[in-house]
Write an enzyme that holds these catalytic residues in place. Structure first.
Site, PDB file in Angstrom:
ATOM      1  N   SER A  57     -63.676   1.557  -8.135  1.00 22.28           N
ATOM      2  CA  SER A  57     -63.204   0.682  -9.213  1.00 22.28           C
ATOM      3  C   SER A  57     -63.982  -0.617  -9.290  1.00 22.28           C
ATOM      4  CB  SER A  57     -61.722   0.364  -9.010  1.00 22.28           C
ATOM      5  OG  SER A  57     -61.526  -0.311  -7.777  1.00 22.28           O
ATOM      6  N   HIS A  90     -64.723   6.386 -13.115  1.00 18.36           N
ATOM      7  CA  HIS A  90     -63.609   5.531 -12.711  1.00 18.36           C
ATOM      8  C   HIS A  90     -62.360   5.925 -13.489  1.00 18.36           C
ATOM      9  CE1 HIS A  90     -61.609   1.302 -12.675  1.00 18.36           C
ATOM     10  NE2 HIS A  90     -61.087   2.101 -11.766  1.00 18.36           N
ATOM     11  N   GLU A  96     -63.789   5.160 -17.271  1.00 19.08           N
ATOM     12  CA  GLU A  96     -65.027   4.383 -17.308  1.00 19.08           C
ATOM     13  C   GLU A  96     -66.138   5.237 -16.683  1.00 19.08           C
ATOM     14  OE1 GLU A  96     -64.371  -0.397 -17.168  1.00 19.08           O
ATOM     15  OE2 GLU A  96     -64.034   0.659 -15.284  1.00 19.08           O
ATOM     16  N   ASN A 102     -61.981  -4.011 -14.734  1.00 13.23           N
ATOM     17  CA  ASN A 102     -61.505  -4.791 -13.590  1.00 13.23           C
ATOM     18  C   ASN A 102     -62.202  -6.136 -13.458  1.00 13.23           C
ATOM     19  OD1 ASN A 102     -59.574  -2.952 -12.908  1.00 13.23           O
ATOM     20  ND2 ASN A 102     -60.750  -1.974 -11.282  1.00 13.23           N
TER      21      ASN A 102
END
Length: 710
Positions: free
Chosen positions: A409, A430, A442, A480
């Site tokens: 991540s 991800h 992702e 993130n």
């Protein structure tokens, strides 16, 4: 006759065929052709029935998206549907594939409807901030009743043909060729002497509609506060229960116009097109084909690893799940069974389907068992040393051409790829937790990831029914990395005087699915602590970090997993309650920073968190980590609970005006320090009076010109 609509005679039956590939969308030529065809059939004294069918794989799947945002062109769809319904010649719509939106409204205008057993019908306009505007809110309740109409129109989800038959939306199911079935049904109408049966002349069945409507209104207001279109959908259905058809249609058009003028409609249409655009890789060379993925494997049987494995099983792809020993493996396989069992209990999955999917998941404990896998995804602990061990072993056992993917991540994918002798075959996938539920994926492109592998990763996302978005390598990628800024500012608000309840409440009122502190309690505060420790070691020393989360972790308050975090939780209950131990921690954090706690207003709370997202998003765009501003919106809409009716953080900033956003960012920079350094792209666009959307369109045009230049 328009080129997309054909009229053929089959004895006393006129066969009208719509042929507008790929989905028979209701473009202006199709609408015009339908009017001409039905008028010609009506004028022909030898025609005694009309059959309406569509060529290709589907009935009319909705409006023509090319006409979105364009001035309306005659004939309008309401005019077309009224002309069909008012015809003196009985007509039957023959549905296969999907009949969605205006497609179903056309079918409702026909006097009879039959559907192939695998067809689906629906009115999904609410998802674009609209309501059915061609009689759907008036005719559907007359057939299916108020409760079913509310479910389909306010919920926007299509239903299968069997349910449509049960709800009296269609009259018969068929198998095989639509033309043959349609002609046979029309002949039956003639043989039985049946004439037109106009939906608009029916009465709405049932007598308890007022109670149903009031209950649905209260539910929508509670579950989706702030949403504009759903309440107008309810009002339109209510009109069908009180007004004759002509007046109900007029009321529907009034409510449709209100939705059309709502800013939410623009945001939802943006979200619709952004999701379609996200699947495109701007610099993918022509002719690049994805590799075939027949088998997959997942390393790690925790919640994430099991969820990823179930994604493949759901898609019918055999998948091996590897754990370090037999005991851990059995726990993982039991977790998979329990996840499916919960779906069976909810009624969303049959026992047979559960067993079929579980049969596709094979547990293994030896890396050698992965030698034949086409794709292997690592989903182990977020630690670079652990990732190194995994990828070195995969490099040794996996066959040439196998794709090696990491579910990291935030870690450096280029460093991970360097642990192998085939960095061109390494890509980031991800997933978001729970992986078998969340739509976002992702796709992280490393500096050496081949175009073929990238294309394969995007194809995998589509196969797994994910919304796949290409992102570049940086700490946290797109979602993130931005979330860190958002969460950090939320924590700083606690030090200034807010409580978790105030911050979460303000952002929920804005439309976020959950507040930041409820999210952290759900995922576990120890996860964020590991990321903070790593960032403190690599980020500039002058950047100040909030400390409340550190205090909670030191006290063993890690969120729902320990029963207490920012909130307190009763055993077996996820309802957040006040944590009395938090107040002294907040006071101590404020004293340590020399801050006097004060009351913060809701607007300040929202801007402090959301403008941190926007400013970081602008930096991400300029660095090329995201291909498009709309890709960032797609990531936040599908992975982070951003409200769709706001369009995503970048679209939301555009709607406010980038000059206003920049003014607040500069103010916070002066008061709060270098975290708020304005993004150069934000400064430039604000100075030019442009938006992120305009910048994206200009860049795309420039790239197209460059590619087409000799």
């Amino acid at each position: 006759m328009a080129e997309f609509v054909r009229l053929q005679r089959h004895g006393a039956i006129a066969l009208i065929v719509i042929d507008n590939p790929p989905v028979n969308a209701l473009s202006q030529p199709v609408r015009q052709g339908l009017c001409q065809a039905f008028q010609a059939a009506e004028a022909d004294p030898e025609v005694r029935a009309v059959t309406l069918v569509c060529a290709g794989n589907t009935f009319i799947a909705g409006a023509d998206i090319k006409e979105f945002g364009q001035p309306p062109q005659a004939p309008s769809l309401p005019e077309v549907v009224s002309l069909i319904e008012n015809s003196q010649t009985p007509s039957v719509a023959v549905i296969h594939g999907t009949a969605l939106g205006g497609g179903l409204e056309v079918a409702l205008g026909c006097h009879y409807r039959i559907a192939r057993a695998d067809a689906r019908v629906g009115l999904p306009e609410v998802k674009l901030g609209l309501l059915p505007g061609a009689g759907g809110t008036q005719r559907l309740p007359r057939l299916a009743g108020v409760e079913q109409a509310l479910e389909m129109i306010v919920g926007g989800q299509p239903i299968g043909a069997a349910e449509a038959l049960e709800q009296h939306i269609v009259d018969q199911l068929f198998e095989g060729d639509p033309v043959e079935a349609g002609l046979a049904y029309a002949q039956r109408l003639l043989d039985e002497g049946r004439g037109p049966r106009r939906t608009g002349e029916l009465s709405v069945p049932g007598t308890d509609s007022a109670e149903l409507i009031a209950a649905r209104h209260a539910e929508v207001a509670r579950r989706t506060p702030g949403l504009f279109a759903p309440l107008r959908c309810i009002a339109a259905v209510e009109a069908a229960t009180r007004l004759p058809l002509a007046e109900g249609l007029a009321r529907e058009r009034e409510l449709f116009a209100e939705c059309l003028d709502s800013p939410q409609r623009g945001a939802l249409v943006h979200a619709f097109f952004a999701e379609r655009q996200a699947g495109k890789i701007d610099d993918l060379a022509p002719g690049v084909e994805p590799r075939p993925i027949r088998t997959a494997a997942v390393i790690g049987g925790g919640t994430m690893g099991v969820g990823i494995a179930l994604c493949f099983a759901n898609a019918g792809v055999p998948v091996k799940l590897l754990e370090i020993n037999e005991e851990a493996l059995q726990r993982a396989l039991q977790r998979a069974r329990e996840t499916y069992a919960a779906s069976v209990r909810r009624g969303s999955l049959s026992e047979q389907a559960m067993e079929q999917r579980l049969a596709l998941v094979k547990g293994v404990t030896d890396y050698a068992a992965l030698a034949d896998a086409d794709l292997v995804i690592e989903a182990v602990f977020e630690d670079m040393a652990v990732k190194q061990q995994v990828f070195e072993r995969l490099d040794a056992v996996c066959k040439p051409g196998a794709i090696l993917a990491s579910n990291t991540s935030s870690l450096d994918l280029n460093q991970i790829a360097a642990f192998t002798r085939r960095p061109e075959d390494v890509v980031g996938l991800h997933f978001f937790s729970p992986a078998n539920v969340m739509r976002l994926l992702e796709v992280v492109r490393g500096e050496k990831t081949s175009q073929e592998v990238l294309a394969t990763a995007m194809a995998i996302g589509k196969r797994l029914k994910k919304v796949a978005v290409v992102v570049g390598v940086c700490d946290g990628f797109v979602g993130n990395r931005m979330l860190f800024q958002y969460g950090r500012e939320a924590e700083f608000l606690l030090e200034e005087g807010a409580t978790p309840q105030q911050v979460d409440g303000a952002l929920r009122t804005f439309g976020m699915a959950m507040g930041p502190f409820a999210v952290r309690d759900l995922s576990g505060l120890d996860i964020g602590q590991a990321i903070r420790k790593r960032q403190r070691a690599i980020l500039p020393a002058q950047l100040e970090f909030p400390t409340v989360a550190d205090r909670l972790c030191a006290a063993g308050m890690l969120g729902q997993k320990t029963g207490v975090g920012y909130y307190r939780y009763e055993p077996g209950n996820r309802t957040p309650l006040d944590n009395p131990a938090l107040a002294p921690m907040l006071e101590a954090a404020s004293r340590e920073k020399g801050l006097e706690r004060k009351t913060l207003d809701e607007r300040y709370i929202v801007e402090r968190c959301l403008f941190a997202l926007v400013n970081e998003g602008a930096k991400i765009l300029e660095e090329g980590i995201a291909q498009r501003a709309s890709d960032i919106d797609v990531i936040y809409l599908n992975g982070y609970g951003f409200p769709a009716f706001r369009g995503g953080p970048m679209y939301y900033a555009d709607s406010l005006g980038l000059d206003k956003v920049l003014a607040r960012v500069r103010e916070l920079h002066a008061r709060c320090g270098d975290w708020w350094q304005p993004a150069p792209l934000l400064e430039r666009l604000a100075a030019e009076g442009r938006t992120f959307s305009q910048w994206q369109a200009a860049r795309l045009q420039s790239e197209r010109s460059t590619r087409s230049a000799p």
